[in-house]
Write a protein that holds these residues in place. Structure first.
Motif, PDB file in Angstrom:
ATOM      1  N   GLN A   1      -2.982  -8.090 -13.437  1.00 45.49           N
ATOM      2  CA  GLN A   1      -1.976  -7.031 -13.516  1.00 45.49           C
ATOM      3  C   GLN A   1      -1.781  -6.358 -12.160  1.00 45.49           C
ATOM      4  OE1 GLN A   1      -3.862  -4.688 -16.602  1.00 45.49           O
ATOM      5  NE2 GLN A   1      -2.352  -5.334 -18.119  1.00 45.49           N
ATOM      6  N   LYS A   2      -0.588  -5.821 -11.955  1.00 48.52           N
ATOM      7  CA  LYS A   2      -0.266  -5.076 -10.730  1.00 48.52           C
ATOM      8  C   LYS A   2       0.031  -3.631 -11.116  1.00 48.52           C
ATOM      9  CE  LYS A   2       1.622  -9.093  -8.294  1.00 48.52           C
ATOM     10  NZ  LYS A   2       1.282 -10.043  -9.378  1.00 48.52           N
TER      11      LYS A   2
ATOM     12  N   HIS B   1       1.012   0.387  -9.778  1.00 50.67           N
ATOM     13  CA  HIS B   1       1.572   1.268  -8.747  1.00 50.67           C
ATOM     14  C   HIS B   1       1.615   2.680  -9.316  1.00 50.67           C
ATOM     15  CE1 HIS B   1       3.821   2.586  -5.280  1.00 50.67           C
ATOM     16  NE2 HIS B   1       4.784   3.062  -6.059  1.00 50.67           N
TER      17      HIS B   1
ATOM     18  N   GLU C   1       2.518  -3.865 -14.203  1.00 47.01           N
ATOM     19  CA  GLU C   1       3.270  -5.125 -14.357  1.00 47.01           C
ATOM     20  C   GLU C   1       2.322  -6.172 -14.931  1.00 47.01           C
ATOM     21  OE1 GLU C   1       5.386  -8.523 -11.549  1.00 47.01           O
ATOM     22  OE2 GLU C   1       5.221  -6.446 -10.805  1.00 47.01           O
TER      23      GLU C   1
ATOM     24  N   ASP D   1       6.898  -4.746 -18.110  1.00 49.47           N
ATOM     25  CA  ASP D   1       6.526  -3.524 -17.410  1.00 49.47           C
ATOM     26  C   ASP D   1       6.164  -2.439 -18.410  1.00 49.47           C
ATOM     27  OD1 ASP D   1       7.045  -4.590 -14.848  1.00 49.47           O
ATOM     28  OD2 ASP D   1       9.188  -4.213 -15.114  1.00 49.47           O
TER      29      ASP D   1
END
Length: 375
Positions: free
Chosen positions: A157-158, A160, A221, A230
């Protein structure tokens, strides 16, 4: 009969075997067990990341026992599915066994949830649950930064994290605090290991003034790039403020005060004690230095027209000029005295040899000659 029962129970207890270690892995990457392995715990679960399509089991029994039903090859698990496996610890040449059940689930790569989310020094409300997306939290006044800590559900996973402009009864964020926060949030950093070694807790810092609140958005993400999704969590954090009796926050003592200490000035914009400009000891503002720091052996500090302090390189001669002059005069006088003593000694030795030879001076010789003539 009691004695016989006790012997039977003791024999069963002696042959009862357990595993000494139990590990799951994907190739060379470890997979965490939940709970952490203990020989006396017999039921476990594990989660494979979306990128992990199989797992292997490594098990070692206590001395005198052996591990049974341990697969010798990696076991494939389709994405989104679960695999149940049971292995045993048994005594050699015995049928007595102890079962260990492991339930392994593989993520499907579309997850947008986090495993854990917390704020240092604040209790989230409601308590964190991966399915809930909005939270609030209150921090004590001593904490100047919102420290967000989270653990990914899937290593692919990303994440932010962004923070909205803070709101509150005071003014905007102080410039110094905001710059420091931008430096600290340059990237997420690993804080500690949770579980065994598969999952890591990451942290990120955001500045917040006392008496203000700030809304954070944690965007996630999913791991599978072919099925991107998302998701987001929102956390509204409130930092407690100082009172009217002690209106200023002191970053040194981490408490509310009435007056600021040396090297700090009263910043009414953010209701805190802010540090003076570089090399300034006493100031009325960031650009209003009233007294520079004490000179050092190598630097002298001078107040400039713009209110800052300038460090000027200084030499020992420049710093101790009059000391050097005095020392030079003293050395010259001492040298003159030595030269005078030396000249007197040379004159005595070279210019009056007769007096030194007979051991009497000129007046004694005149008296002796007068007595000879009269006699």
């Amino acid at each position: 009969r009691i004695w016989t029962s006790w012997l039977v129970w003791s024999a069963v207890a002696i042959v009862q075997c357990q595993l000494e270690s139990l590990h799951l892995r994907f190739n060379s990457k470890p997979v965490d067990l939940a709970p952490v392995f203990q020989p006396s715990t017999f039921v476990y679960s594990a989660t494979l990341d979306w990128a992990m399509d199989a797992f292997s089991v490594d098990a070692v029994a206590h001395p005198g026992c052996e591990a049974d039903k341990v697969p010798f090859r990696a076991i494939s698990v389709p994405k989104g599915e679960t695999y149940q496996i049971t292995i045993f610890a048994k005594a050699q040449n015995s049928t007595v066994t102890q079962a260990y059940a492991i339930r392994v689930k593989r993520l499907d790569g579309t997850e947008t949830e986090l495993k854990t989310l917390r704020i240092f020094g604040a209790q989230l409300s409601p308590e964190f649950n991966g399915g809930l997306r909005e939270y609030t939290g209150t921090m004590i006044v001593a904490r100047e930064f919102v420290n967000v800590a989270y653990v990914l559900l899937d290593a692919g996973q990303k994440v932010h994290i962004t923070a909205a402009t803070q709101t509150g009864s005071g003014a905007n964020v102080s410039r110094r605090l905001q710059m420091l926060g931008e430096q600290l949030q340059a990237g997420a950093q690993t804080a500690r290991v949770t579980g065994e070694v598969q999952d890591f807790e990451r942290t990120q810092l955001f500045p917040i003034d006392q008496g203000h609140s700030r809304r954070l958005t944690v965007s996630i993400e999913s791991a599978d790039p072919m099925s991107p999704r998302d998701g987001a969590y929102t956390v509204t954090v409130l930092r407690e403020g100082c009172t009217a009796v002690r209106p200023l926050f002191d970053p040194v003592s981490q408490s509310c005060v009435v007056n600021c200490g040396a090297g700090y000035y009263e910043n009414s914009e953010s209701s805190r004690c802010s540090r003076c400009n570089a090399d300034c000891a006493v100031c009325a503002g960031l650009l209003r230095c009233e007294l520079c720091r004490q000179d050092s052996p190598h630097l002298s500090y001078i107040i400039q027209q713009d209110g800052s302090c300038l460090g000027v390189q200084s030499t020992l001669l420049g710093k101790y000029y009059w000391w050097c002059i005095s020392l030079g005069i003293f050395a010259a006088a001492l040298l003159c005295m030595l030269i005078g003593v030396l000249c007197q000694f040379i004159c005595t030795c070279c210019c009056c040899p007769e007096r030194d030879r007979y051991g009497f001076d000129t007046d004694s010789e005149a008296e002796f000659e007068s007595e000879r003539l009269l006699g």
